[in-house]
Design an enzyme around this catalytic site. Structure first.
Site, mmCIF file in Angstrom:
data_model
loop_
_atom_site.group_PDB
_atom_site.id
_atom_site.type_symbol
_atom_site.label_atom_id
_atom_site.label_comp_id
_atom_site.label_asym_id
_atom_site.label_seq_id
_atom_site.Cartn_x
_atom_site.Cartn_y
_atom_site.Cartn_z
ATOM 1 N N GLY A 115 -22.037 -38.544 -11.969
ATOM 2 C CA GLY A 115 -21.019 -38.533 -13.019
ATOM 3 C C GLY A 115 -20.855 -39.909 -13.658
ATOM 4 N N THR A 127 -12.058 -38.987 -3.893
ATOM 5 C CA THR A 127 -12.236 -38.686 -2.473
ATOM 6 C C THR A 127 -13.024 -39.843 -1.865
ATOM 7 N N ILE A 142 -9.468 -31.145 -9.401
ATOM 8 C CA ILE A 142 -9.837 -30.031 -10.291
ATOM 9 C C ILE A 142 -9.271 -28.698 -9.793
ATOM 10 N N THR A 191 -27.338 -27.168 -8.600
ATOM 11 C CA THR A 191 -28.364 -27.791 -7.770
ATOM 12 C C THR A 191 -29.502 -26.823 -7.456
ATOM 13 N N ASP A 192 -30.691 -27.371 -7.173
ATOM 14 C CA ASP A 192 -31.819 -26.522 -6.753
ATOM 15 C C ASP A 192 -31.540 -25.852 -5.401
ATOM 16 N N GLU A 193 -30.580 -26.394 -4.639
ATOM 17 C CA GLU A 193 -30.352 -25.854 -3.289
ATOM 18 C C GLU A 193 -29.822 -24.428 -3.305
ATOM 19 N N TYR A 243 -22.623 -26.029 1.869
ATOM 20 C CA TYR A 243 -22.607 -26.724 0.564
ATOM 21 C C TYR A 243 -23.283 -25.874 -0.506
ATOM 22 N N LYS A 302 -21.883 -23.949 -3.982
ATOM 23 C CA LYS A 302 -22.398 -24.214 -5.333
ATOM 24 C C LYS A 302 -22.912 -22.902 -5.964
ATOM 25 N N ASN A 325 -33.323 -33.389 -6.153
ATOM 26 C CA ASN A 325 -32.710 -34.570 -5.532
ATOM 27 C C ASN A 325 -32.746 -35.796 -6.435
ATOM 28 N N LYS A 344 -26.559 -40.447 1.617
ATOM 29 C CA LYS A 344 -27.723 -39.663 1.185
ATOM 30 C C LYS A 344 -29.002 -40.409 1.571
ATOM 31 N N PRO A 399 -32.385 -42.867 10.805
ATOM 32 C CA PRO A 399 -32.463 -41.546 11.439
ATOM 33 C C PRO A 399 -33.160 -40.516 10.553
ATOM 34 N N TYR A 459 -34.597 -36.711 10.215
ATOM 35 C CA TYR A 459 -34.389 -35.412 10.864
ATOM 36 C C TYR A 459 -35.714 -34.727 11.183
HETATM 37 P P1 NAD Z 1 -20.781 -37.518 -5.370
HETATM 38 O O1 NAD Z 1 -20.349 -37.024 -4.037
HETATM 39 O O2 NAD Z 1 -21.377 -38.876 -5.484
HETATM 40 O O3 NAD Z 1 -19.539 -37.453 -6.392
HETATM 41 C C1 NAD Z 1 -18.646 -36.389 -6.411
HETATM 42 C C2 NAD Z 1 -17.392 -36.849 -7.161
HETATM 43 O O4 NAD Z 1 -16.505 -35.724 -7.237
HETATM 44 C C3 NAD Z 1 -16.635 -37.975 -6.458
HETATM 45 O O5 NAD Z 1 -16.296 -38.973 -7.386
HETATM 46 C C4 NAD Z 1 -15.379 -37.282 -5.917
HETATM 47 O O6 NAD Z 1 -14.249 -38.145 -5.854
HETATM 48 C C5 NAD Z 1 -15.182 -36.186 -6.949
HETATM 49 N N1 NAD Z 1 -14.400 -35.059 -6.413
HETATM 50 C C6 NAD Z 1 -14.555 -34.415 -5.229
HETATM 51 N N2 NAD Z 1 -13.631 -33.443 -5.094
HETATM 52 C C7 NAD Z 1 -12.878 -33.472 -6.229
HETATM 53 C C8 NAD Z 1 -11.791 -32.693 -6.701
HETATM 54 N N3 NAD Z 1 -11.249 -31.708 -5.950
HETATM 55 N N4 NAD Z 1 -11.279 -32.978 -7.913
HETATM 56 C C9 NAD Z 1 -11.788 -33.982 -8.685
HETATM 57 N N5 NAD Z 1 -12.809 -34.752 -8.279
HETATM 58 C C10 NAD Z 1 -13.365 -34.493 -7.070
HETATM 59 O O7 NAD Z 1 -21.780 -36.409 -5.925
HETATM 60 P P2 NAD Z 1 -23.062 -36.554 -6.857
HETATM 61 O O8 NAD Z 1 -24.256 -36.761 -6.027
HETATM 62 O O9 NAD Z 1 -22.745 -37.480 -7.963
HETATM 63 O O10 NAD Z 1 -23.152 -35.060 -7.428
HETATM 64 C C11 NAD Z 1 -22.446 -34.696 -8.604
HETATM 65 C C12 NAD Z 1 -22.719 -33.231 -8.901
HETATM 66 O O11 NAD Z 1 -24.117 -33.029 -9.083
HETATM 67 C C13 NAD Z 1 -22.286 -32.283 -7.792
HETATM 68 O O12 NAD Z 1 -21.729 -31.144 -8.374
HETATM 69 C C14 NAD Z 1 -23.584 -31.936 -7.081
HETATM 70 O O13 NAD Z 1 -23.508 -30.637 -6.524
HETATM 71 C C15 NAD Z 1 -24.574 -31.995 -8.219
HETATM 72 N N6 NAD Z 1 -25.958 -32.349 -7.865
HETATM 73 C C16 NAD Z 1 -26.221 -33.461 -7.122
HETATM 74 C C17 NAD Z 1 -27.544 -33.807 -6.844
HETATM 75 C C18 NAD Z 1 -27.894 -35.045 -6.056
HETATM 76 O O14 NAD Z 1 -29.050 -35.244 -5.728
HETATM 77 N N7 NAD Z 1 -26.962 -35.924 -5.729
HETATM 78 C C19 NAD Z 1 -28.577 -32.991 -7.318
HETATM 79 C C20 NAD Z 1 -28.255 -31.853 -8.054
HETATM 80 C C21 NAD Z 1 -26.953 -31.549 -8.330
HETATM 81 O O1 DAU Z 2 -31.497 -30.976 -3.944
HETATM 82 C C1 DAU Z 2 -30.312 -31.386 -4.575
HETATM 83 C C2 DAU Z 2 -29.335 -31.816 -3.514
HETATM 84 O O2 DAU Z 2 -29.827 -33.043 -2.998
HETATM 85 C C3 DAU Z 2 -27.912 -31.980 -4.032
HETATM 86 O O3 DAU Z 2 -27.429 -30.726 -4.445
HETATM 87 C C4 DAU Z 2 -27.005 -32.545 -2.933
HETATM 88 O O4 DAU Z 2 -25.712 -32.820 -3.458
HETATM 89 C C5 DAU Z 2 -27.621 -33.839 -2.431
HETATM 90 O O5 DAU Z 2 -26.855 -34.325 -1.350
HETATM 91 C C6 DAU Z 2 -29.051 -33.600 -1.979
HETATM 92 O O6 DAU Z 2 -29.092 -32.756 -0.808
HETATM 93 P P1 DAU Z 2 -30.130 -33.043 0.384
HETATM 94 O O7 DAU Z 2 -29.620 -32.408 1.600
HETATM 95 O O8 DAU Z 2 -31.524 -32.721 -0.013
HETATM 96 O O9 DAU Z 2 -30.000 -34.648 0.418
HETATM 97 P P2 DAU Z 2 -29.902 -35.700 1.610
HETATM 98 O O10 DAU Z 2 -30.010 -37.040 0.975
HETATM 99 O O11 DAU Z 2 -28.755 -35.434 2.506
HETATM 100 O O12 DAU Z 2 -31.225 -35.406 2.404
HETATM 101 C C7 DAU Z 2 -32.509 -35.505 1.799
HETATM 102 C C8 DAU Z 2 -33.543 -35.156 2.844
HETATM 103 O O13 DAU Z 2 -33.543 -36.190 3.838
HETATM 104 C C9 DAU Z 2 -33.242 -33.880 3.586
HETATM 105 O O14 DAU Z 2 -34.461 -33.210 3.885
HETATM 106 C C10 DAU Z 2 -32.577 -34.325 4.873
HETATM 107 C C11 DAU Z 2 -33.231 -35.670 5.139
HETATM 108 N N1 DAU Z 2 -32.388 -36.662 5.836
HETATM 109 C C12 DAU Z 2 -31.171 -36.950 5.295
HETATM 110 C C13 DAU Z 2 -30.319 -37.850 5.924
HETATM 111 C C14 DAU Z 2 -28.956 -38.147 5.355
HETATM 112 C C15 DAU Z 2 -32.841 -37.292 6.976
HETATM 113 O O15 DAU Z 2 -33.958 -37.033 7.445
HETATM 114 N N2 DAU Z 2 -32.007 -38.179 7.601
HETATM 115 C C16 DAU Z 2 -30.762 -38.471 7.125
HETATM 116 O O16 DAU Z 2 -30.049 -39.282 7.775
#
Ligand code: NAD
Ligand code: DAU
Length: 336
Positions: free
Chosen positions: A13, A36, A61, A125-127, A150, A154, A179, A189, A205, A207
């Site tokens: 954002g 948060t 929200i 998200t792709d998840e 999660y 979504k 991702n 992350k 760490p 997984y």
């Molecule tokens: P993030 O956790 O970094 O940020 C989330 C934000 O939402 C934070 O600023 C938090 O304070 C705010 N928030 C949480 N609950 C709230 C509420 N009830 N009201 C208002 N604000 C609230 O997340 P991100 O990685 O920036 O992801 C943003 C969006 O993109 C999410 O919807 C996530 O599902 C989606 N997304 C993330 C990824 C990724 O790889 N990070 C990939 C695809 C989609």
């Molecule tokens: O694919 C999009 C998603 O990507 C978003 O919707 C989510 O908000 C975002 O958190 C992310 O989810 P993942 O679970 O894929 O992301 P994460 O960074 O937690 O993990 C990426 C990969 O790395 C996953 O296979 C798990 C692994 N991992 C993660 C952590 C935190 C590890 O092996 N060790 C770790 O400590």
């Protein structure tokens, strides 16, 4: 153009708000974020030079009265990034995920419908598609099969958004991205966790066997795609976003260690995440074909820039990696 951007103090954002302010001198943005554990006003500090074109409101929200009062001022589009976003935390407790990701999305949709917002963009998200085998990639027509609390929350939100289009004729778009990595990503992350642990000479760490595959995209490319979809996407449509960069987790971790001149002995293979999806890959040909989008950031260059960003912003992540963060870290990783 007047936008309401929720979840704007988080990783994607905040990058999106900055992209839009930089790109469109006439755009004004109101941001709404609960702050948060993952929200951080420092992530929005670079909006300072844009003066009163950006206004921040702290709020939830899922708080119907607040959301009605914010949305009633009128917006061309609402872009919903607000979410609980970390899969591991959803495994420990799904409550906040259902409240924010599902109920919060419904509250926003109701307010947008009531006050006639031009377009509602849901950042998904792709998840939601679940896990892939060794070949193939997700398309927009694939069935939803979320495997974590999660991704289930979504997917539920996506279904609500779709239903408001079908039932009430609301103008909505849904984006599903792979991702992300880049500046201001919360260090729970994979990529920022591994960079910051390596910089602190702490164990990394990984997984299971480390061969789970994710499809990586730089946050700037994601933000450009969202901008395009808000402006030119068709109402009621879903758009996959991905940059064709599939990599097993352990290869990324090795790359980070090499760049930082740290030993591979820092890697620790730990107990796997329950329900861990084996492979994601996005087919974003619809976005390319219909709106002409292509990723611009090459992965190695983007990752190296990101590593440099975390080296240069140590105070930012050191402040985060204390207090609540360490409680989560100890609970989650303590007995793995
Ligand atoms: P993030 O956790 O970094 O940020 C989330 C934000 O939402 C934070 O600023 C938090 O304070 C705010 N928030 C949480 N609950 C709230 C509420 N009830 N009201 C208002 N604000 C609230 O997340 P991100 O990685 O920036 O992801 C943003 C969006 O993109 C999410 O919807 C996530 O599902 C989606 N997304 C993330 C990824 C990724 O790889 N990070 C990939 C695809 C989609
Ligand atoms: O694919 C999009 C998603 O990507 C978003 O919707 C989510 O908000 C975002 O958190 C992310 O989810 P993942 O679970 O894929 O992301 P994460 O960074 O937690 O993990 C990426 C990969 O790395 C996953 O296979 C798990 C692994 N991992 C993660 C952590 C935190 C590890 O092996 N060790 C770790 O400590």
């Amino acid at each position: 153009m007047k936008l309401l951007v929720t979840g704007a103090a988080g990783f994607i954002g905040s990058n999106f708000v900055l992209t839009m302010l930089e790109s469109y001198p006439d755009t004004r943005i109101v941001t709404l974020d609960l702050l948060t554990y993952a929200g951080n006003l420092e992530n929005l500090q670079d909006t300072g030079p844009y003066g009163d074109r950006h206004r921040f409101i702290r709020g939830d929200i899922a708080d119907r009265d607040l959301v009605r009062s914010v949305v009633s001022e009128g917006f061309d589009a609402v872009v919903n990034f607000a979410a609980e976003s970390h899969v591991d935390r959803s495994i420990l407790d799904a409550s906040a995920f259902v409240r924010t990701n599902v109920l919060g999305t419904q509250v926003l949709l109701d307010a947008c419908r009531e006050f006639g917002v031009g377009r509602f963009a849901q950042i998904s998200t792709d998840e939601v598609y679940g896990s892939l085998g060794a070949v193939g990639a997700f398309t927009e027509d694939d069935p939803l099969a979320p495997n974590s609390p999660y991704s289930a929350s979504k997917a539920a939100a996506d279904m609500l958004v779709r239903s408001y289009h079908r039932t009430y004729g609301m103008d909505v778009v849904i984006t599903r991205c792979s991702n992300n990595y880049g500046p201001y990503q919360f260090p729970e992350k994979l990529i920022p966790l591994m960079i910051t642990n390596a910089l602190s000479d702490k164990e990394l760490p990984v997984y299971g066997d480390g061969m789970h595959v994710r499809d990586w995209i730089h946050v700037r490319d994601h933000c450009r795609a969202i901008d395009l979809i808000i402006g030119k996407g068709s109402a009621g449509e879903i758009y996959n976003i991905g940059a064709n960069t599939e990599l097993p987790n352990v290869r990324i971790v090795e790359h980070i260690l090499a760049r930082l001149n740290k030993p591979e002995s820092l890697i620790r293979f730990v107990k796997d995440r329950p329900g861990h999806d084996r492979r994601y890959a996005m087919d974003s040909s619809k976005l390319n074909r219909e709106l002409g989008w292509e990723p611009q950031v090459a992965f190695e260059q983007g990752l190296d820039e990101t590593i440099c960003w975390y080296i240069e912003h140590e105070q930012w992540w050191q402040r985060i990696k204390s207090g609540e963060y360490m409680n989560f870290y100890d609970t989650w990783y303590g007995d793995r």
